[in-house]
Design a protein around this motif. Structure first.
Motif, mmCIF file in Angstrom:
data_model
loop_
_atom_site.group_PDB
_atom_site.id
_atom_site.type_symbol
_atom_site.label_atom_id
_atom_site.label_comp_id
_atom_site.label_asym_id
_atom_site.label_seq_id
_atom_site.Cartn_x
_atom_site.Cartn_y
_atom_site.Cartn_z
ATOM 1 N N ASP A 1 0.824 -1.060 0.081
ATOM 2 C CA ASP A 1 -0.044 0.088 -0.033
ATOM 3 C C ASP A 1 1.174 1.401 -0.112
ATOM 4 O O ASP A 1 1.467 1.704 0.955
ATOM 5 C CB ASP A 1 -0.920 -0.152 1.153
ATOM 6 N N ASP A 2 1.149 1.862 -1.099
ATOM 7 C CA ASP A 2 1.882 3.173 -1.230
ATOM 8 C C ASP A 2 1.184 4.364 -1.225
ATOM 9 O O ASP A 2 1.509 5.390 -1.646
ATOM 10 C CB ASP A 2 2.915 2.789 -2.590
ATOM 11 N N ARG A 3 -0.325 4.398 -1.118
ATOM 12 C CA ARG A 3 -0.967 5.494 -0.731
ATOM 13 C C ARG A 3 -0.554 6.327 0.086
ATOM 14 O O ARG A 3 0.042 6.058 1.030
ATOM 15 C CB ARG A 3 -2.517 5.135 -0.722
ATOM 16 N N GLN A 4 -0.464 7.668 -0.237
ATOM 17 C CA GLN A 4 -0.193 8.788 0.650
ATOM 18 C C GLN A 4 -1.132 9.896 0.689
ATOM 19 O O GLN A 4 -1.465 10.545 -0.437
ATOM 20 C CB GLN A 4 1.254 9.285 0.099
ATOM 21 N N ALA A 5 -1.582 10.523 1.961
ATOM 22 C CA ALA A 5 -2.268 11.439 2.097
ATOM 23 C C ALA A 5 -1.558 12.798 1.624
ATOM 24 O O ALA A 5 -0.398 13.068 2.461
ATOM 25 C CB ALA A 5 -2.956 11.366 3.435
ATOM 26 N N VAL A 6 -2.193 13.889 1.159
ATOM 27 C CA VAL A 6 -1.429 14.966 0.988
ATOM 28 C C VAL A 6 -2.440 15.873 1.084
ATOM 29 O O VAL A 6 -3.416 15.922 0.916
ATOM 30 C CB VAL A 6 -0.592 15.059 -0.557
ATOM 31 N N TYR A 7 -1.862 17.237 1.153
ATOM 32 C CA TYR A 7 -2.862 18.619 1.248
ATOM 33 C C TYR A 7 -3.027 18.987 -0.040
ATOM 34 O O TYR A 7 -2.146 18.581 -1.103
ATOM 35 C CB TYR A 7 -2.278 19.476 2.178
ATOM 36 N N PRO A 8 -4.259 19.604 -0.439
ATOM 37 C CA PRO A 8 -4.249 19.986 -1.817
ATOM 38 C C PRO A 8 -3.270 20.934 -2.356
ATOM 39 O O PRO A 8 -2.882 20.703 -3.335
ATOM 40 C CB PRO A 8 -5.652 20.862 -1.864
ATOM 41 N N TRP A 9 -2.668 21.753 -1.455
ATOM 42 C CA TRP A 9 -1.557 22.648 -1.868
ATOM 43 C C TRP A 9 -0.311 21.843 -2.084
ATOM 44 O O TRP A 9 0.412 22.401 -2.752
ATOM 45 C CB TRP A 9 -1.397 23.597 -1.151
ATOM 46 N N GLU A 10 -0.243 20.714 -1.873
ATOM 47 C CA GLU A 10 0.952 19.699 -2.035
ATOM 48 C C GLU A 10 0.865 18.872 -3.275
ATOM 49 O O GLU A 10 1.953 18.245 -3.909
ATOM 50 C CB GLU A 10 0.979 18.778 -0.970
ATOM 51 N N LEU A 11 -0.295 18.898 -4.039
ATOM 52 C CA LEU A 11 -0.467 18.355 -5.256
ATOM 53 C C LEU A 11 0.433 19.065 -6.228
ATOM 54 O O LEU A 11 0.520 20.243 -6.575
ATOM 55 C CB LEU A 11 -2.105 18.553 -5.769
ATOM 56 N N PRO A 12 0.736 17.999 -7.374
ATOM 57 C CA PRO A 12 1.624 18.364 -8.434
ATOM 58 C C PRO A 12 0.537 19.412 -9.396
ATOM 59 O O PRO A 12 -0.398 19.203 -9.460
ATOM 60 C CB PRO A 12 2.242 17.238 -9.092
ATOM 61 N N ASP A 13 1.337 20.152 -10.058
ATOM 62 C CA ASP A 13 0.464 21.098 -11.051
ATOM 63 C C ASP A 13 -0.331 20.221 -12.209
ATOM 64 O O ASP A 13 -1.528 20.538 -12.371
ATOM 65 C CB ASP A 13 1.328 21.985 -11.758
ATOM 66 N N GLU A 14 0.251 19.205 -12.412
ATOM 67 C CA GLU A 14 -0.230 18.253 -13.659
ATOM 68 C C GLU A 14 -1.788 17.725 -12.771
ATOM 69 O O GLU A 14 -2.808 17.623 -13.507
ATOM 70 C CB GLU A 14 0.766 17.081 -13.997
ATOM 71 N N ALA A 15 -1.903 17.341 -11.509
ATOM 72 C CA ALA A 15 -2.822 16.663 -10.992
ATOM 73 C C ALA A 15 -4.120 17.708 -10.777
ATOM 74 O O ALA A 15 -5.271 17.527 -10.967
ATOM 75 C CB ALA A 15 -2.533 16.472 -9.490
ATOM 76 N N ILE A 16 -3.448 19.167 -10.412
ATOM 77 C CA ILE A 16 -4.544 20.200 -10.439
ATOM 78 C C ILE A 16 -5.169 20.375 -11.653
ATOM 79 O O ILE A 16 -6.445 20.713 -11.719
ATOM 80 C CB ILE A 16 -3.689 21.304 -9.642
#
Length: 85
Positions: free
Chosen positions: A50-65
């Motif tokens: 399980d390599d899932r990782q919780a991140v804050y929205p501002w930590e998302l890469p630009d491509e994901a946004i």
């Protein structure tokens, strides 16, 4: 995998706890799978993958946004609008 009901689990908890050391035991509630009990060793073995990782929205890469900006929300999702207003 053995499948039992909640009632069976309540009636003979120790038996199914021991069984879960050897193989997962699926617990049905109201005719549907609800939870699975398994040994701690098996859980740890599976957790390694399980390599899932919780991140804050501002930590998302630009491509994901950018990808999120392209998503169209289904009309049936409007019934949940009240939850964030």
């Amino acid at each position: 995998m053995v499948t039992i009901t909640v009632t069976q689990l309540q009636d003979d908890f120790e038996r199914y706890l021991e069984m879960a050391q050897r193989e997962p035991v699926s617990i049905e509630k109201k005719g549907e799978d609800s939870v699975v009990i398994m040994s701690a060793e098996e859980y740890k073995r599976l957790k390694v993958y399980d390599d899932r990782q919780a991140v804050y929205p501002w930590e998302l890469p630009d491509e994901a946004i950018a990808a999120l900006d392209l998503v169209e929300v289904p009309e049936e999702a409007a019934r949940f609008d009240h939850e964030y207003k």
